[in-house]
Design an enzyme around this catalytic site. Structure first.
Site, short mmCIF file in Angstrom:
data_model
loop_
_atom_site.label_atom_id
_atom_site.label_comp_id
_atom_site.label_asym_id
_atom_site.label_seq_id
_atom_site.Cartn_x
_atom_site.Cartn_y
_atom_site.Cartn_z
CG HIS A 173 41.76 25.69 40.14
ND1 HIS A 173 41.49 26.87 40.81
CD2 HIS A 173 43.06 25.41 40.38
CE1 HIS A 173 42.60 27.29 41.41
NE2 HIS A 173 43.56 26.41 41.17
CB CYS A 197 50.17 34.92 43.25
SG CYS A 197 49.50 33.59 42.23
#
Length: 705
Positions: free
Chosen positions: A66, A200
């Site tokens: 992405h 994360c």
């Protein structure tokens, strides 16, 4: 009006892999650009850049490359189902389902929000199975669009999950468990209420996949769970009511989470984010067990006695697996300190370099007086200062000297905060807000006694550990409010500052004096050996006492005006340039070994190194001292030896390449720096590559377990 994000034209099935993941990404760029939504080369470059910063391969055999770039004209989702899986960097194996997200620049993180929604759907095996079973492109596009833009009659669970990815209030209530009925059932059955935070390093896929995995596991077990995703798709914090009702906290994160003090006293289950994805059910069981074990690990107290009282009846199964290891916690704290210190390095170092560039190398001698005594309407003439040959005047005057002095003064003041910021935010990383004041003050004391960068590491860790210990105490209710804002900072500052002033300051001063005396005795026939020692000292602590001892030795010798003193000054300056230049080169040669922030800092380090600002390498050394410091010392030793071998001399005490007019021979100066930079960059790159391979093998073993 923009069309659907995915159409059948953006889907390809049973594609023969054209090569490795870079080739697959190129194929994805071909697919999306063919619809006219993006420029092919720019999109491919954006997808590859994102892949370098964080591998997009996920458990379950799929990958989500992405990007957001100006090369995209209209947001799009591309889909490739490969006939043979390709490695996309997941320890769980290669991927055969590739979903590409392309978003235009300035779309307010639209592609990250889409990724959050997709991540929640992709954690469900049935959704992956449907994608693999689809026989026509329109079936895939219908499945994906059904997740991103569900129809009004779509099942409640999917709506809740979509809302949760967007961070809406409805998601925070319903998606945490799946349905209101399940929550009511959990409460009626006497099951504890759990909170979970997932995060994360990039705040993207793993954050939301972990949330989905935990929510599904809680739903299956009939446990009420609320999840706060601290990711790029938006954060909706827990409500006060949810925190008040909670019996335990789950943290699935690879970074320091924010707002930990909200949960003071709650039983805590903490693991890396990947464990929540692959072992969500076990983590729910651990948290439920944690509510009844009085010996469990708890979130440290930071003045919230009420929460302590609330959760004293609920505790956990505190096996060692629940606790984050001390090396990992300390590493995380150091990384926190480094990340907050980087802006000081960039702003201060670059302003100093601009000062040298505008006003010349001798601005360092007169900067403060010029900046405070003159103005734009009253510009300075040539200023007199004492040099190695007596009283001399600055090379430049007028506007150039004034602006250069302003730049240099601002930069010098900014660089003065480096050690304090490093120390303060290391303490913050360990103990939260109670550690900030003692950490900052400890760092300032470290500078005052000459302990420099290494002293800042020590005071930051000491302040953090002491403040953290205080937060584990259970004070009386009337005292709890004063603990984080008065008592912890006061006592911790006294202890840390006292240790530095009473015990560490004098030994460091004695060490500096001994080093200066030892260096002085090595001039003459031992010139090359002296160059090696100077190089090692300049690269050992990057602005700390050892580095400063070598620098003071060189500048003090300039007053003698001898060739030997000029050579020592050249060795000091050239070797001091090697660490930031070497780290900058390493970030270019092996980008995958460094985080996006480190690569950006590497770009800044080029100019810092060129201007002889060794502190440009501090963020790298603080994050990985065992590999960075020995490597840069090796490069500095080579540079120092070559400077002496080529009889290079410098009459300027600072400035790097901006003062080459004061260095002779210039070719020897540049060649010595180049050789040392290459040696240091090669060494640190090899060492980091070895660590990366070892870490990858360890993570693969953990996932398999």
């Amino acid at each position: 009006m923009p069309g659907p994000l995915m159409t059948p034209e953006l889907v390809r099935l049973e594609v023969a892999p054209p090569g490795d993941k870079q080739a697959v990404i190129g194929l994805m760029a071909d697919l999306i650009s063919a619809t006219g939504r993006a420029e092919r080369d720019g999109l491919e470059a954006g997808l590859l850049k994102r892949e370098e910063s964080f591998a997009t391969g996920m458990p379950g055999g799929f990958a989500i490359p992405h990007c957001r770039t100006d090369a995209v004209h209209e947001a799009a989702l591309g889909f490739l189902r490969l006939a043979e899986p390709v490695d996309f960097g997941s320890a769980d194996g290669p991927a055969d389902l590739i979903i590409g997200i392309a978003a235009p620049a300035g779309t307010d993180d639209q592609h990250l929000k889409l990724l959050a929604q997709l991540s929640r759907a992709l954690i469900r095996p049935e959704f992956l199975a449907d994608l693999r079973a689809a026989k026509e492109p329109h079936e895939v596009s219908d499945l994906v669009m059904g997740v991103i833009e569900p129809a009004p009659d779509t099942a409640h669970d999917d709506t809740a999950q979509g809302d949760a990815a967007q961070g809406t209030d409805a998601a925070q209530g319903d998606a945490a468990l799946g349905t209101d009925e399940a929550q009511a059932s959990a409460t009626a059955s006497g099951q504890p209420v759990l909170l979970a935070i997932t995060s994360c390093p990039t705040g993207i896929a793993h954050t939301y996949m972990a949330a989905e995995s935990l929510e599904n596991a809680a739903k299956d077990k009939g446990v009420e769970l609320h999840v706060e995703t601290q990711g790029s798709g938006g954060i909706t914090p827990f409500t006060e009511e949810q925190i008040a009702a909670a019996s335990a906290l789950i943290v699935a994160a690879d970074v320091n989470i924010s707002g930990r003090e909200r949960f003071a006293g709650l039983p805590l289950v903490e693991h890396p984010v990947k464990r929540a994805i692959s072992h969500g059910s076990e983590m729910i069981d651990e948290a439920v067990a944690a509510t009844t074990d009085p010996s469990t690990r708890r979130v440290p107290t930071s003045g919230s006695a009420a929460k302590n009282g609330e959760s004293s009846s609920s505790s956990s199964s505190s096996s060692a697996a629940n606790q984050q290891s001390w090396p990992r916690r300390i590493q995380g704290a150091v990384m926190t300190g480094v990340s907050y210190m980087i802006p000081f390095v960039a702003a201060g170092g670059l302003l100093m370099a601009l000062g040298f560039l505008v006003a010349g190398f001798d601005v360092a001698f007169v900067a403060q007086d010029v900046a405070t005594s003159f103005s734009l309407t009253s510009l300075p003439d040539h200023q007199t200062y004492e040099s190695a040959t007596g009283a001399v005047q600055t090379e430049r005057a007028g506007l150039a000297l004034y602006l250069g002095a302003v730049f240099f003064t601002l930069g010098d003041l900014g660089m003065g905060f480096l050690v304090a910021a490093l120390s303060g935010y290391i303490a913050f990383g360990l103990a939260g807000r109670p550690g900030i004041a003692p950490g900052f003050i400890g760092g300032a004391v470290s500078v005052a006694v000459g302990a420099g960068f290494l002293g800042g590491l020590i005071t930051g860790l000491l302040a953090g550990l002491i403040a953290l210990w205080f937060t584990t105490l259970t004070p009386p209710r009337w005292l709890a409010g004063l603990m984080p804002v008065v008592i912890i900072p006061l006592v911790t500052t006294f202890v840390v500052g006292g240790l530095m002033l009473l015990f560490l300051g004098r030994p460091l001063a004695t060490l500096m004096t001994a080093l200066q005396d030892g260096l002085t005795s090595m001039s003459g026939s031992s010139a090359i050996l002296l160059g090696v020692i100077i190089g090692l000292m300049m690269c050992f602590d990057l602005g700390g006492p050892v580095n400063k001892a070598a620098y003071l030795f060189a500048t003090a010798g300039l007053s003698q005006g001898t060739e030997a003193s000029f050579q020592i000054m050249a060795a000091v300056m050239a070797a001091g340039m090697v660490p930031p230049l070497a780290m900058a080169l390493s970030t270019v040669v092996r980008r995958k070994l460094y985080s996006p922030v480190e690569r950006e800092n590497g770009t800044t380090a080029w100019l810092l190194g060129a201007a002889f600002i060794s502190e440009g390498a501090i963020p790298f050394a603080a994050a990985d001292p065992l590999r960075v410091i020995p490597s840069t010392m090796a490069g500095g030793a080579v540079t120092g030896a070559l400077i002496m071998a080529f009889s290079v001399g410098s009459q300027a005490p600072h400035g790097g390449v901006f003062v080459v007019f004061a260095i002779s021979p210039v070719w020897g100066f540049l060649l010595a720096i180049l050789a040392g930079t290459l040696v240091a960059a090669a060494a640190v790159t090899v060492l980091k590559e070895l660590r990366r391979r070892k870490t990858a093998a360890t993570e693969a073993a953990e996932v398999a377990a």
